[in-house]
Scaffold this motif. Structure first.
Motif, PDB file in Angstrom:
ATOM      1  N   ALA A 200       0.828  -1.213   0.000  1.00  0.00           N
ATOM      2  CA  ALA A 200       0.000   0.000   0.000  1.00  0.00           C
ATOM      3  C   ALA A 200       0.859   1.258   0.000  1.00  0.00           C
ATOM      4  O   ALA A 200       0.572   2.224  -0.725  1.00  0.00           O
ATOM      5  CB  ALA A 200      -0.945   0.002   1.196  1.00  0.00           C
ATOM      6  N   LEU A 201       1.907   1.272   0.805  1.00  0.00           N
ATOM      7  CA  LEU A 201       2.756   2.451   0.893  1.00  0.00           C
ATOM      8  C   LEU A 201       3.386   2.772  -0.455  1.00  0.00           C
ATOM      9  O   LEU A 201       3.456   3.940  -0.859  1.00  0.00           O
ATOM     10  CB  LEU A 201       3.841   2.225   1.948  1.00  0.00           C
ATOM     11  N   CYS A 202       3.808   1.738  -1.159  1.00  0.00           N
ATOM     12  CA  CYS A 202       4.528   1.946  -2.422  1.00  0.00           C
ATOM     13  C   CYS A 202       3.606   2.066  -3.628  1.00  0.00           C
ATOM     14  O   CYS A 202       4.079   2.322  -4.742  1.00  0.00           O
ATOM     15  CB  CYS A 202       5.523   0.811  -2.634  1.00  0.00           C
ATOM     16  N   ASN A 203       2.300   1.887  -3.424  1.00  0.00           N
ATOM     17  CA  ASN A 203       1.343   1.994  -4.533  1.00  0.00           C
ATOM     18  C   ASN A 203       0.145   2.869  -4.159  1.00  0.00           C
ATOM     19  O   ASN A 203      -0.933   2.738  -4.742  1.00  0.00           O
ATOM     20  CB  ASN A 203       0.848   0.597  -4.940  1.00  0.00           C
ATOM     21  N   MET A 204       0.344   3.795  -3.211  1.00  0.00           N
ATOM     22  CA  MET A 204      -0.768   4.576  -2.695  1.00  0.00           C
ATOM     23  C   MET A 204      -1.457   5.413  -3.762  1.00  0.00           C
ATOM     24  O   MET A 204      -2.691   5.534  -3.780  1.00  0.00           O
ATOM     25  CB  MET A 204      -0.302   5.466  -1.542  1.00  0.00           C
ATOM     26  N   THR A 205      -0.707   6.013  -4.666  1.00  0.00           N
ATOM     27  CA  THR A 205      -1.358   6.853  -5.678  1.00  0.00           C
ATOM     28  C   THR A 205      -2.240   6.008  -6.595  1.00  0.00           C
ATOM     29  O   THR A 205      -3.288   6.482  -7.056  1.00  0.00           O
ATOM     30  CB  THR A 205      -0.326   7.637  -6.496  1.00  0.00           C
ATOM     31  N   MET A 207      -3.932   3.440  -5.635  1.00  0.00           N
ATOM     32  CA  MET A 207      -5.132   3.211  -4.832  1.00  0.00           C
ATOM     33  C   MET A 207      -6.019   4.449  -4.848  1.00  0.00           C
ATOM     34  O   MET A 207      -7.237   4.353  -5.048  1.00  0.00           O
ATOM     35  CB  MET A 207      -4.730   2.842  -3.401  1.00  0.00           C
ATOM     36  N   GLU A 208      -5.423   5.615  -4.635  1.00  0.00           N
ATOM     37  CA  GLU A 208      -6.212   6.853  -4.586  1.00  0.00           C
ATOM     38  C   GLU A 208      -6.861   7.174  -5.919  1.00  0.00           C
ATOM     39  O   GLU A 208      -7.973   7.722  -5.964  1.00  0.00           O
ATOM     40  CB  GLU A 208      -5.323   8.007  -4.141  1.00  0.00           C
ATOM     41  N   PRO A 280      -5.678  -2.930  -4.206  1.00  0.00           N
ATOM     42  CA  PRO A 280      -6.862  -2.141  -3.843  1.00  0.00           C
ATOM     43  C   PRO A 280      -7.066  -0.960  -4.792  1.00  0.00           C
ATOM     44  O   PRO A 280      -6.108  -0.304  -5.202  1.00  0.00           O
ATOM     45  CB  PRO A 280      -6.531  -1.648  -2.435  1.00  0.00           C
ATOM     46  N   ALA A 281      -8.326  -0.698  -5.125  1.00  0.00           N
ATOM     47  CA  ALA A 281      -8.656   0.415  -6.019  1.00  0.00           C
ATOM     48  C   ALA A 281      -9.228   1.595  -5.245  1.00  0.00           C
ATOM     49  O   ALA A 281      -9.926   2.434  -5.798  1.00  0.00           O
ATOM     50  CB  ALA A 281      -9.655  -0.048  -7.080  1.00  0.00           C
TER      51      ALA A 281
END
Length: 363
Positions: A200-205, A207-208, A280-281
Motif C-alpha cells: 500500500a505504501l509503495c502503490n498509494m497513488t 489506490m487513490e 486495492p482500487a
C-alpha cells in the motif's frame, strides 16, 4: 456441520463456498444486514477461480439466530469488526460450541475468552494465522477466489483443548493445518499487515486514483526488499519469545504455490501465472484501515515487550497516520479493551496459553 459465519465479505463468501462444496452447511450473518440482502432474497452465491460453483448458504438476521443454529462459529470479517462481533455473539455461545477466528488479530481470542469466562463458559477458541482463501468480492452475490491455502497456522485457547480444535478444523477444511506453539506464535504468524504495508505504501497513488493494477507485478525488487526487512523485524520478536513462525518466503511458497526465491521474484511468478491478484482500487482499504491499527500496531507492542524494537512497523503506523490524517495508534479497540499497555510479558504469556478462567474453575 452447521457453520455460522460472522461476516459477508470476500473471505466469508470464500469460506461459505468452500464449506458447502465440502458437504457442510454455512450460514452467513452480516452485522449491518446490508451485505446479505440479495442472498436472503434467494439469489445464489456464485464462486469462480480456485472454487467454482453456485451455492446457497443460509442467512441469519441476528447474532442470536446465527449462533443458535450453528455447531461452530467462524469469525470472517476485518479486524476492526472483531470486537463488535465478539460482543454480539458472546451472550449466545453454548458450552458445546467452538469459535474459529479467521484470521486472528490483536489478541481477540483473549477478549472473547474474557467475555465467555464472565458467563462461566469455556469453549475452544481457535485462532488462525491467516485465512483459508484469498480473493475479491465482485458483487454481493459473487466470490472471486484467488487461492485456497495449502497450509494454515493455528492454535487453540485454552491449549488444553488443542487436539479438539485441530480435529474440528480438519473436519471442516481438510488436512491443511499446522499447530503452532500458542497464541503468541499465531499473533506473529499473520504476514498480511507487514506485506500490505509495503504494497500500500509503495502503490498509494494507484489506490487513490482507483486504478486497476496488478499487485504481484508491482512487488518490484525495491518493494520486495522492504517486505523482507519487515519480516526480519517480526522474526526477531519471535526469536526473543523462543517461537518458531513461518518466514515470508515460506508464506508465499505455501500460500501461492510458487518456488522459493526472493519475495519480488515469487510475486512476479505469481503474476506470470495469472495469480498475482489486483491491488486495492481505493485508499479506504483494509490494507490500511485494518492492517495498520490491528496488525502493525500489535507487532509494535510485542516489540516493546520483548525489547526488539520494530522500527519499520512503527514507522508504518506513523506514516499512514500522517497520510490519512488519523491516529492509527488510537484505533485498536481490542488492545484497549484488554489494557495491553498495562500487561507484563509474563501476564501475556500466561493468558495466551490459558485464556481467562471462570471464577473458581480451571481452564
Amino acid at each position: 456441520m452447521r457453520v455460522g459465519i460472522v461476516g459477508a465479505g470476500a473471505i466469508a463468501f470464500g469460506a461459505a463456498a468452500f464449506l458447502e462444496q465440502s458437504g457442510h452447511s454455512p450460514i452467513l450473518w452480516s452485522p449491518s444486514g446490508e451485505r446479505t440482502k440479495r442472498l436472503a432474497a434467494g439469489e445464489p452465491l456464485v464462486a469462480t477461480g480456485a472454487i467454482e460453483g453456485s451455492f446457497r448458504p443460509g442467512v441469519a438476521h441476528t447474532a442470536e439466530e446465527l449462533v443458535s443454529g450453528a455447531d461452530v462459529v467462524l469469525i470472517a470479517l476485518p479486524g476492526y469488526g472483531h470486537k463488535h462481533a465478539f460482543d454480539a455473539i458472546a451472550p449466545h455461545i453454548r458450552a458445546d460450541q467452538a469459535v474459529i477466528i479467521s484470521s486472528h488479530a490483536s489478541f481477540g481470542a483473549l477478549y472473547l475468552s474474557r467475555l465467555l469466562a464472565a458467563r462461566g463458559i469455556i469453549v475452544p477458541i481457535i485462532a488462525w494465522g491467516t485465512t483459508a482463501t484469498t480473493g475479491r468480492q465482485p458483487s454481493l452475490v459473487e466470490a472471486s477466489v484467488n487461492t485456497v491455502r495449502s497450509k494454515i497456522d493455528l492454535c487453540t485457547v485454552p491449549e488444553s483443548r488443542s487436539s479438539e480444535g485441530l480435529a474440528l478444523c480438519r473436519r471442516l477444511f481438510g488436512d491443511r493445518f499446522v499447530e503452532r506453539d500458542g497464541l503468541l506464535a499465531i499473533a506473529l504468524s499473520n504476514l498480511n499487515p507487514q506485506n500490505h504495508m509495503g504494497i500500500a505504501l509503495c502503490n498509494m497513488t494507484r489506490m487513490e486514483h482507483g486504478e486497476t493494477w496488478g499487485q504481484g507485478f508491482n512487488v518490484t525488487p525495491n518493494v520486495g526488499r522492504l517486505l523482507e526487512a519487515l519480516d526480519r523485524e517480526r522474526l526477531a520478536i519471535a526469536e526473543a519469545l523462543g517461537l518458531s513462525v513461518r518466514t515470508i518466503f515460506e508464506h508465499f511458497h505455501l500460500s501461492f504455490h510458487v518456488p522459493r526465491d526472493t519475495v519480488s521474484n515469487m510475486n512476479q511468478q505469481m503474476h506470470a501465472e495469472g495469480r498475482g491478484g489486483t491491488g486495492p482500487a481505493t485508499a479506504d482499504s483494509r490494507y490500511v484501515t485494518e492492517d495498520v491499527p490491528y496488525g502493525l500496531l500489535m507487532t509494535v507492542k510485542l516489540g516493546e515487550l520483548t525489547g526488539r524494537d520494530a522500527k519499520l512497523h512503527r514507522s508504518g503506523v506513523e506514516i499512514f497516520s500522517a497520510m490519512y490524517g488519523r491516529d492509527f495508534f488510537a484505533e485498536n479497540e481490542l488492545l484497549d479493551a484488554l489494557a495491553m499497555d498495562q500487561m507484563t510479558l509474563a501476564d501475556l504469556k500466561s493468558l495466551s496459553r490459558e485464556g481467562y478462567r471462570p471464577h473458581g474453575q480451571p481452564a
